[in-house]
Design a protein around this motif. Structure first.
Motif, PDB file in Angstrom:
ATOM      1  N   ALA A  14       0.832  -1.211   0.000  1.00 42.45           N
ATOM      2  CA  ALA A  14       0.000   0.000   0.000  1.00 42.45           C
ATOM      3  C   ALA A  14       0.860   1.252   0.000  1.00 42.45           C
ATOM      4  O   ALA A  14       0.576   2.217  -0.724  1.00 42.45           O
ATOM      5  CB  ALA A  14      -0.921  -0.011   1.225  1.00 42.45           C
ATOM      6  N   GLY A  15       1.923   1.238   0.797  1.00 42.62           N
ATOM      7  CA  GLY A  15       2.803   2.399   0.853  1.00 42.62           C
ATOM      8  C   GLY A  15       3.443   2.703  -0.487  1.00 42.62           C
ATOM      9  O   GLY A  15       3.470   3.864  -0.934  1.00 42.62           O
ATOM     10  N   MET A  16       3.954   1.672  -1.159  1.00 44.46           N
ATOM     11  CA  MET A  16       4.596   1.891  -2.458  1.00 44.46           C
ATOM     12  C   MET A  16       3.586   2.193  -3.554  1.00 44.46           C
ATOM     13  O   MET A  16       3.888   2.936  -4.493  1.00 44.46           O
ATOM     14  CB  MET A  16       5.432   0.665  -2.825  1.00 44.46           C
ATOM     15  N   ALA A  17       2.377   1.621  -3.430  1.00 45.30           N
ATOM     16  CA  ALA A  17       1.334   1.929  -4.411  1.00 45.30           C
ATOM     17  C   ALA A  17       0.936   3.401  -4.316  1.00 45.30           C
ATOM     18  O   ALA A  17       0.765   4.082  -5.337  1.00 45.30           O
ATOM     19  CB  ALA A  17       0.114   1.039  -4.187  1.00 45.30           C
ATOM     20  N   ILE A  18       0.801   3.895  -3.095  1.00 42.09           N
ATOM     21  CA  ILE A  18       0.467   5.314  -2.903  1.00 42.09           C
ATOM     22  C   ILE A  18       1.581   6.197  -3.448  1.00 42.09           C
ATOM     23  O   ILE A  18       1.330   7.205  -4.109  1.00 42.09           O
ATOM     24  CB  ILE A  18       0.223   5.602  -1.410  1.00 42.09           C
ATOM     25  N   TYR A  19       2.832   5.783  -3.179  1.00 40.51           N
ATOM     26  CA  TYR A  19       3.962   6.556  -3.710  1.00 40.51           C
ATOM     27  C   TYR A  19       3.915   6.592  -5.235  1.00 40.51           C
ATOM     28  O   TYR A  19       4.125   7.643  -5.848  1.00 40.51           O
ATOM     29  CB  TYR A  19       5.279   5.931  -3.248  1.00 40.51           C
ATOM     30  N   GLY A  20       3.630   5.451  -5.854  1.00 37.77           N
ATOM     31  CA  GLY A  20       3.550   5.401  -7.306  1.00 37.77           C
ATOM     32  C   GLY A  20       2.439   6.271  -7.866  1.00 37.77           C
ATOM     33  O   GLY A  20       2.557   6.810  -8.973  1.00 37.77           O
ATOM     34  N   MET A  21       1.362   6.438  -7.086  1.00 34.84           N
ATOM     35  CA  MET A  21       0.235   7.257  -7.546  1.00 34.84           C
ATOM     36  C   MET A  21       0.494   8.755  -7.397  1.00 34.84           C
ATOM     37  O   MET A  21       0.063   9.548  -8.224  1.00 34.84           O
ATOM     38  CB  MET A  21      -1.033   6.876  -6.778  1.00 34.84           C
ATOM     39  N   VAL A  22       1.188   9.154  -6.333  1.00 30.54           N
ATOM     40  CA  VAL A  22       1.276  10.579  -6.021  1.00 30.54           C
ATOM     41  C   VAL A  22       2.596  11.219  -6.433  1.00 30.54           C
ATOM     42  O   VAL A  22       2.668  12.444  -6.570  1.00 30.54           O
ATOM     43  CB  VAL A  22       1.051  10.838  -4.514  1.00 30.54           C
ATOM     44  N   THR A  23       3.658  10.407  -6.636  1.00 28.35           N
ATOM     45  CA  THR A  23       4.943  11.002  -6.939  1.00 28.35           C
ATOM     46  C   THR A  23       4.930  11.716  -8.296  1.00 28.35           C
ATOM     47  O   THR A  23       4.290  11.252  -9.243  1.00 28.35           O
ATOM     48  CB  THR A  23       6.067   9.946  -6.915  1.00 28.35           C
ATOM     49  N   LYS A  24       5.635  12.822  -8.374  1.00 31.03           N
ATOM     50  CA  LYS A  24       5.787  13.548  -9.632  1.00 31.03           C
ATOM     51  C   LYS A  24       6.995  13.047 -10.406  1.00 31.03           C
ATOM     52  O   LYS A  24       7.197  13.406 -11.565  1.00 31.03           O
ATOM     53  CB  LYS A  24       5.950  15.039  -9.356  1.00 31.03           C
ATOM     54  N   ARG A  25       7.797  12.221  -9.754  1.00 30.15           N
ATOM     55  CA  ARG A  25       8.994  11.681 -10.403  1.00 30.15           C
ATOM     56  C   ARG A  25       8.615  10.621 -11.417  1.00 30.15           C
ATOM     57  O   ARG A  25       7.768   9.769 -11.161  1.00 30.15           O
ATOM     58  CB  ARG A  25       9.913  11.075  -9.342  1.00 30.15           C
ATOM     59  N   ASP A  26       9.227  10.689 -12.587  1.00 27.95           N
ATOM     60  CA  ASP A  26       8.986   9.694 -13.621  1.00 27.95           C
ATOM     61  C   ASP A  26       9.763   8.422 -13.273  1.00 27.95           C
ATOM     62  O   ASP A  26      11.002   8.422 -13.236  1.00 27.95           O
ATOM     63  CB  ASP A  26       9.440  10.235 -14.976  1.00 27.95           C
ATOM     64  N   GLY A  85      10.128  -1.884  -5.504  1.00 33.64           N
ATOM     65  CA  GLY A  85      10.276  -0.920  -6.586  1.00 33.64           C
ATOM     66  C   GLY A  85       9.299  -1.163  -7.718  1.00 33.64           C
ATOM     67  O   GLY A  85       8.727  -0.214  -8.274  1.00 33.64           O
ATOM     68  N   LEU A  86       9.092  -2.425  -8.071  1.00 40.62           N
ATOM     69  CA  LEU A  86       8.158  -2.748  -9.150  1.00 40.62           C
ATOM     70  C   LEU A  86       6.737  -2.329  -8.817  1.00 40.62           C
ATOM     71  O   LEU A  86       5.972  -1.939  -9.710  1.00 40.62           O
ATOM     72  CB  LEU A  86       8.201  -4.252  -9.449  1.00 40.62           C
ATOM     73  N   THR A  87       6.374  -2.408  -7.550  1.00 39.78           N
ATOM     74  CA  THR A  87       5.025  -1.997  -7.145  1.00 39.78           C
ATOM     75  C   THR A  87       4.786  -0.525  -7.485  1.00 39.78           C
ATOM     76  O   THR A  87       3.772  -0.173  -8.107  1.00 39.78           O
ATOM     77  CB  THR A  87       4.802  -2.239  -5.650  1.00 39.78           C
ATOM     78  N   ALA A  88       5.718   0.328  -7.085  1.00 36.61           N
ATOM     79  CA  ALA A  88       5.582   1.756  -7.377  1.00 36.61           C
ATOM     80  C   ALA A  88       5.614   2.008  -8.883  1.00 36.61           C
ATOM     81  O   ALA A  88       4.803   2.786  -9.420  1.00 36.61           O
ATOM     82  CB  ALA A  88       6.702   2.538  -6.685  1.00 36.61           C
ATOM     83  N   TYR A  89       6.527   1.343  -9.570  1.00 37.18           N
ATOM     84  CA  TYR A  89       6.666   1.514 -11.022  1.00 37.18           C
ATOM     85  C   TYR A  89       5.399   1.078 -11.757  1.00 37.18           C
ATOM     86  O   TYR A  89       4.893   1.793 -12.635  1.00 37.18           O
ATOM     87  CB  TYR A  89       7.867   0.706 -11.506  1.00 37.18           C
ATOM     88  N   ASP A  90       4.869  -0.090 -11.402  1.00 42.55           N
ATOM     89  CA  ASP A  90       3.692  -0.608 -12.096  1.00 42.55           C
ATOM     90  C   ASP A  90       2.450   0.226 -11.813  1.00 42.55           C
ATOM     91  O   ASP A  90       1.621   0.439 -12.711  1.00 42.55           O
ATOM     92  CB  ASP A  90       3.449  -2.065 -11.692  1.00 42.55           C
ATOM     93  N   VAL A  91       2.303   0.704 -10.578  1.00 39.09           N
ATOM     94  CA  VAL A  91       1.143   1.547 -10.264  1.00 39.09           C
ATOM     95  C   VAL A  91       1.204   2.837 -11.067  1.00 39.09           C
ATOM     96  O   VAL A  91       0.185   3.294 -11.611  1.00 39.09           O
ATOM     97  CB  VAL A  91       1.075   1.843  -8.753  1.00 39.09           C
TER      98      VAL A  91
END
Length: 237
Positions: A125-137, A181-187
């Protein structure tokens, strides 16, 4: 004119955000359904002798090969099959994985399995949220993480012969980092699909995209769970 243009841009941005949110919700809903099928079936099978039969026979290899074939088929043919077929195959894969994962109840205590699931859910959940809200590509991470994934797979195969404890734990730790890392990337990738107009391509395209996204995140979650279980799982022995 500048004000109207600015308003139009804001409206378009809001529309894309709303479409992305709806699409992500579909993806997460199907992922949750897949996990529920897997977890429920794994638990039920573990209450019978079937789990022991799976663990002690070639059936385990057959199930693993069937799952691998389904993943490759869905990933390669998702645009060419009917949405209902894609959904059915995803649920069938989840059920097969439930049969396979029933064997973990033979090795670990139920308490440690439940605790590890909660830890996995929190990290995911933490990495999924990061993947959704981060402005970093995060797109640049994709190839790096994929190469790392191939690396740990090869290292795991090699360690089947070496039986090195230190290599085993190194692979496990690196694997956790890779799937985090893949979780954030895939989200973020799935979010981008929503922003780029998949919701406008028709119900069939949306359903196929949601199933593919759900399968991707499902695999991230399951692999992260199994790796964390090596660290937090309490042996039944």
């Amino acid at each position: 004119m500048q004000t109207q243009t600015g308003t139009g841009q804001v409206t378009l941005a809001q529309a894309r955000l709303e479409a992305s949110t709806v699409f992500l919700a579909k993806v997460f809903n199907w992922m949750a359904i897949g996990l529920a099928v897997t977890g429920g079936l794994a638990y039920l099978v573990a209450q019978t002798d079937l789990a022991l039969r799976i663990a002690s026979s070639p059936l385990l290899i057959v199930l693993l090969l069937a799952e691998l074939g389904l993943v490759f088929f869905l990933s390669a043919r998702i645009d060419k099959i009917q949405p209902g077929t894609a959904t059915g195959l995803f649920l069938f894969y989840s059920a097969l994985n439930g049969l396979t994962l029933s064997v973990i109840f033979l090795a670990y205590t139920r308490t440690s399995i439940g605790g590890t699931f909660l830890i996995t859910a929190g990290m995911f959940a933490g990495m999924a949220i990061y993947g959704m809200v981060t402005k970093r590509d995060l797109s640049g991470m994709g190839s790096f993480l994929f190469m790392g994934l191939i690396g740990i797979i090869l290292a795991s195969v090699v360690n089947m012969f070496l039986q090195s404890s230190s290599l085993y734990w190194t692979i496990s730790l690196i694997g956790v980092l890779i799937f985090v890392g893949l979780t954030a990337y895939d989200v973020q990738k799935i979010k981008t699909m929503g922003e780029q107009g998949i919701m406008e391509q028709g119900e069939a395209a949306v359903q196929r995209g949601a199933i593919l996204g759900a399968l991707t995140l499902y695999l991230d979650f399951i692999n992260l769970f199994l790796l964390l279980l090596r660290f937090f799982g309490g042996s039944r022995d």
